[in-house]
Design a protein around this motif. Structure first.
Motif, PDB file in Angstrom:
ATOM      1  N   ARG A 172      35.815  41.708  50.372  1.00  0.00           N
ATOM      2  CA  ARG A 172      35.007  42.767  49.748  1.00  0.00           C
ATOM      3  C   ARG A 172      34.999  42.633  48.223  1.00  0.00           C
ATOM      4  N   ILE A 173      36.111  42.191  47.643  1.00  0.00           N
ATOM      5  CA  ILE A 173      36.139  41.952  46.198  1.00  0.00           C
ATOM      6  C   ILE A 173      35.120  40.883  45.828  1.00  0.00           C
ATOM      7  N   GLY A 174      35.076  39.801  46.598  1.00  0.00           N
ATOM      8  CA  GLY A 174      34.102  38.756  46.340  1.00  0.00           C
ATOM      9  C   GLY A 174      32.668  39.245  46.467  1.00  0.00           C
ATOM     10  N   ILE A 175      32.410  40.061  47.464  1.00  0.00           N
ATOM     11  CA  ILE A 175      31.058  40.615  47.648  1.00  0.00           C
ATOM     12  C   ILE A 175      30.678  41.485  46.456  1.00  0.00           C
ATOM     13  N   ASN A 176      31.611  42.318  45.991  1.00  0.00           N
ATOM     14  CA  ASN A 176      31.349  43.173  44.827  1.00  0.00           C
ATOM     15  C   ASN A 176      30.961  42.342  43.609  1.00  0.00           C
ATOM     16  N   ILE A 177      31.702  41.283  43.365  1.00  0.00           N
ATOM     17  CA  ILE A 177      31.443  40.442  42.200  1.00  0.00           C
ATOM     18  C   ILE A 177      30.102  39.743  42.321  1.00  0.00           C
ATOM     19  N   ASN A 178      29.820  39.177  43.469  1.00  0.00           N
ATOM     20  CA  ASN A 178      28.565  38.441  43.655  1.00  0.00           C
ATOM     21  C   ASN A 178      27.347  39.343  43.589  1.00  0.00           C
ATOM     22  N   ARG A 179      27.452  40.526  44.169  1.00  0.00           N
ATOM     23  CA  ARG A 179      26.315  41.457  44.146  1.00  0.00           C
ATOM     24  C   ARG A 179      25.980  41.910  42.736  1.00  0.00           C
ATOM     25  N   ALA A 180      26.970  41.914  41.854  1.00  0.00           N
ATOM     26  CA  ALA A 180      26.753  42.341  40.465  1.00  0.00           C
ATOM     27  C   ALA A 180      26.282  41.185  39.583  1.00  0.00           C
ATOM     28  N   GLY A 181      26.015  40.047  40.188  1.00  0.00           N
ATOM     29  CA  GLY A 181      25.516  38.918  39.420  1.00  0.00           C
ATOM     30  C   GLY A 181      26.590  37.977  38.930  1.00  0.00           C
ATOM     31  N   GLY A 182      27.828  38.218  39.299  1.00  0.00           N
ATOM     32  CA  GLY A 182      28.906  37.329  38.906  1.00  0.00           C
ATOM     33  C   GLY A 182      29.127  36.242  39.945  1.00  0.00           C
ATOM     34  N   THR A 183      30.137  35.461  39.719  1.00  0.00           N
ATOM     35  CA  THR A 183      30.497  34.400  40.665  1.00  0.00           C
ATOM     36  C   THR A 183      31.951  34.588  41.060  1.00  0.00           C
ATOM     37  N   ALA A 184      32.156  35.014  42.281  1.00  0.00           N
ATOM     38  CA  ALA A 184      33.521  35.230  42.765  1.00  0.00           C
ATOM     39  C   ALA A 184      34.211  33.890  42.969  1.00  0.00           C
ATOM     40  N   PRO A 185      35.493  33.812  42.711  1.00  0.00           N
ATOM     41  CA  PRO A 185      36.227  32.574  43.014  1.00  0.00           C
ATOM     42  C   PRO A 185      36.034  32.194  44.473  1.00  0.00           C
ATOM     43  N   GLN A 244      29.529  46.083  35.913  1.00  0.00           N
ATOM     44  CA  GLN A 244      29.051  46.997  36.952  1.00  0.00           C
ATOM     45  C   GLN A 244      29.818  46.865  38.265  1.00  0.00           C
ATOM     46  N   ALA A 245      30.637  45.801  38.379  1.00  0.00           N
ATOM     47  CA  ALA A 245      31.438  45.624  39.592  1.00  0.00           C
ATOM     48  C   ALA A 245      32.872  46.077  39.427  1.00  0.00           C
ATOM     49  N   ARG A 246      33.282  46.403  38.204  1.00  0.00           N
ATOM     50  CA  ARG A 246      34.703  46.625  37.954  1.00  0.00           C
ATOM     51  C   ARG A 246      35.264  47.842  38.675  1.00  0.00           C
ATOM     52  N   ARG A 247      34.495  48.909  38.759  1.00  0.00           N
ATOM     53  CA  ARG A 247      35.025  50.096  39.434  1.00  0.00           C
ATOM     54  C   ARG A 247      35.229  49.814  40.920  1.00  0.00           C
ATOM     55  N   GLY A 248      34.273  49.138  41.544  1.00  0.00           N
ATOM     56  CA  GLY A 248      34.424  48.805  42.961  1.00  0.00           C
ATOM     57  C   GLY A 248      35.572  47.844  43.197  1.00  0.00           C
TER      58      GLY A 248
END
Length: 500
Positions: free
Chosen positions: A128-141, A73-77
């Motif tokens: 912003r990439i990190g925020i996108n990943i974290n908001r989608a339930g992932g863990t940004a580097p 769900q974060a890939r497009r962003g």
């Protein structure tokens, strides 16, 4: 999880001048410009050379290849932010090209006026990439910020110790000294960003069977599944082209920053959904094949322009000259040397080659340039100069091992892989039909090398900072065969038949 790269001992070779940092492998963008220096070391001997036009680069990490875990769900962003990183490199390239006089008069200009602002922009985008990943339930580097910094460095062509080694040496001899030749010419090309004479080689000077990139291994052979399936989809008679890339940059107009030729599916834009593609019209003779096949266009830089000379993806992004369509397009699927193949899933996406191979190195490079009548001679890092009566040929062999689950991956690499040297798929991957694409161009006149410069060169469209290098050639595929036709293909290949 399968590998997305193969280890090789051939990185980009670098020439270090006074005050320049070593070229970091895995960079995402080398931006060439005139960079003033009064002396440098050459070939192990100290020599003073006064030059006001010394080639230099900016090396930025390719963040997209490093993000292997991004929630769906974060890939497009994330893709939109990655496209913005590409645009920032292009903008830096443009500024470098426009400020040569200022660079010559101020040793700190590149750092202060170009690299510093570029780092600030990249830092914000990476956040912003990190925020996108974290908001989608992932863990940004946690250390995404380390990819913000870009370096200004001088660079040479990739060393020829692997892959097209013989070709590299011949090309340098022909061009009068490789890097030095490029420095004297500037960046070459009609738009000032390539190609140069050293990017070309007479096909007769290429040793037969010298290309040795593992990515070039064909999947099929005498054993296993020996059949083939050919689909006929035309040569892009409709002139369907755009500078989008629905795989890498969905939802981003001009995400590729270079034009693609399309055959097959006619619904190709950055904004096309899987359903749009599944319902799109196709140029394929068998209407059960609604797959999309696309590759960067070739242009002849003979002083003329095409209809996109002032448009994004065209002249605005350094892609100039007359677009030449292929006169023959062969799309063939083959089997595996050791086993049967299984059906590809609907909407499977595969990219072969690397549009940024000149800066990223050769891990994902998969280029094969040749000429008709000489196709046992292939080059990876040179454009061929074909003799009279012979035509330019581009061939691509796609990955043919699939993880059995995913139709795509965050970096568009790790869900597929090439076969091992013995023809098997590793890491539990399954063999799928291997797509092989052969493009022939009858309408490209042979370039000439005069006084160390190339006259009327042809070149593949590219990101501006990639300098239209032949090593950046690539090819894209999205599977939209209907289920019945895909099963027919699999049965044909597994039973050893040649079908179409």
């Amino acid at each position: 999880m399968g590998r997305n790269t193969r280890k090789r001992r051939m990185p980009l070779a670098t020439k270090v001048t006074a005050g320049a940092a070593a070229l970091a492998l895995g960079g995402g963008g080398l931006v060439w410009a005139n960079f003033y220096a009064s002396a440098h070391e050459d070939g192990g001997h100290n020599r003073t050379k006064s030059r006001g036009a010394q080639v230099a680069t900016i090396n930025c990490p390719d963040v997209g290849q490093k993000l292997t875990k991004v929630p769906r769900q974060a890939r497009r962003g994330v893709a939109k932010e990655l496209a913005l990183l590409d645009r920032q490199i292009t903008d830096a390239y443009t500024r470098l090209a426009e400020t040569r006089q200022a660079q010559a008069g101020d040793a700190g200009y590149v750092d202060n006026a170009i690299l510093g602002p570029l780092k600030s922009k990249r830092t914000a985008t990476l956040d912003r990439i990190g925020i996108n990943i974290n908001r989608a339930g992932g863990t940004a580097p946690r250390d995404l910020g380390r990819f913000a910094r870009c370096q200004g460095v001088p660079v040479e062509q990739p060393d020829g110790d692997d892959g097209a080694g013989q070709d590299q040496d011949n090309g340098q001899d022909q061009g009068g000294g490789g890097q030095d030749n490029g420095q004297e010419q500037g960046n070459g090309g009609q738009a000032g960003n390539g190609p140069v004479a050293d990017d070309f080689i007479a096909i007769e000077d290429v040793q037969p069977n010298s290309r040795n990139l593992p990515n070039g291994l064909a999947a099929n052979g005498d054993g296993g599944s020996t059949g083939s399936f050919t689909t006929e989809c035309g040569t892009n008679e409709n002139a369907l082209r755009n500078s989008d890339n629905v795989i890498v940059a969905p939802g981003v107009s001009n995400g590729a920053q270079h034009q693609h030729d399309y055959v097959g599916n006619q619904a190709n834009t950055a904004f096309a959904s899987d359903e749009d593609l599944a319902n799109g019209e196709t140029t394929c003779r068998n209407q059960g094949d609604r797959s999309t096949y696309f590759w960067p266009v070739l242009r002849i830089q003979d002083g003329t322009q095409d209809i996109d000379q002032g448009q994004p993806g065209g002249g605005q992004d350094g892609n100039v000259g007359k677009i030449v369509a292929p006169t023959d397009v062969e799309l063939k699927f083959v089997g595996n040397r050791t086993s049967d193949v299984v059906a590809m899933p609907r909407a499977l996406r595969i990219i072969t080659g690397d549009a940024k191979a000149f800066t990223n190195g050769l891990n994902n490079a998969n280029t094969a340039w040749s000429c008709t009548g000489f196709e046992d001679r292939q080059v990876t890092d040179k454009y061929p100069i074909c003799p009279e009566g012979s035509s330019v040929v581009r061939t691509s062999a796609f990955q043919s091992c699939w993880d059995g689950q995913n139709t795509d991956s965050a970096n568009h690499r790790t869900h597929v892989d090439f076969v091992e040297a013995d023809g098997t798929c590793s890491n539990g991957f399954q063999a799928i039909p291997q797509l092989q694409v052969r493009l022939v161009y009858d309408d490209i006149p042979a370039p000439r090398i005069e006084n160390g410069q190339v006259v009327n060169p042809f070149a593949v469209d590219s990101f501006p900072e990639q300098l239209h290098k032949p090593i950046t050639d690539h090819n894209d595929f999205i599977n939209f065969f209907d289920e019945d036709l895909m099963n027919e293909m699999v049965d044909c290949i597994n039973s050893g038949q040649d079908c179409q």
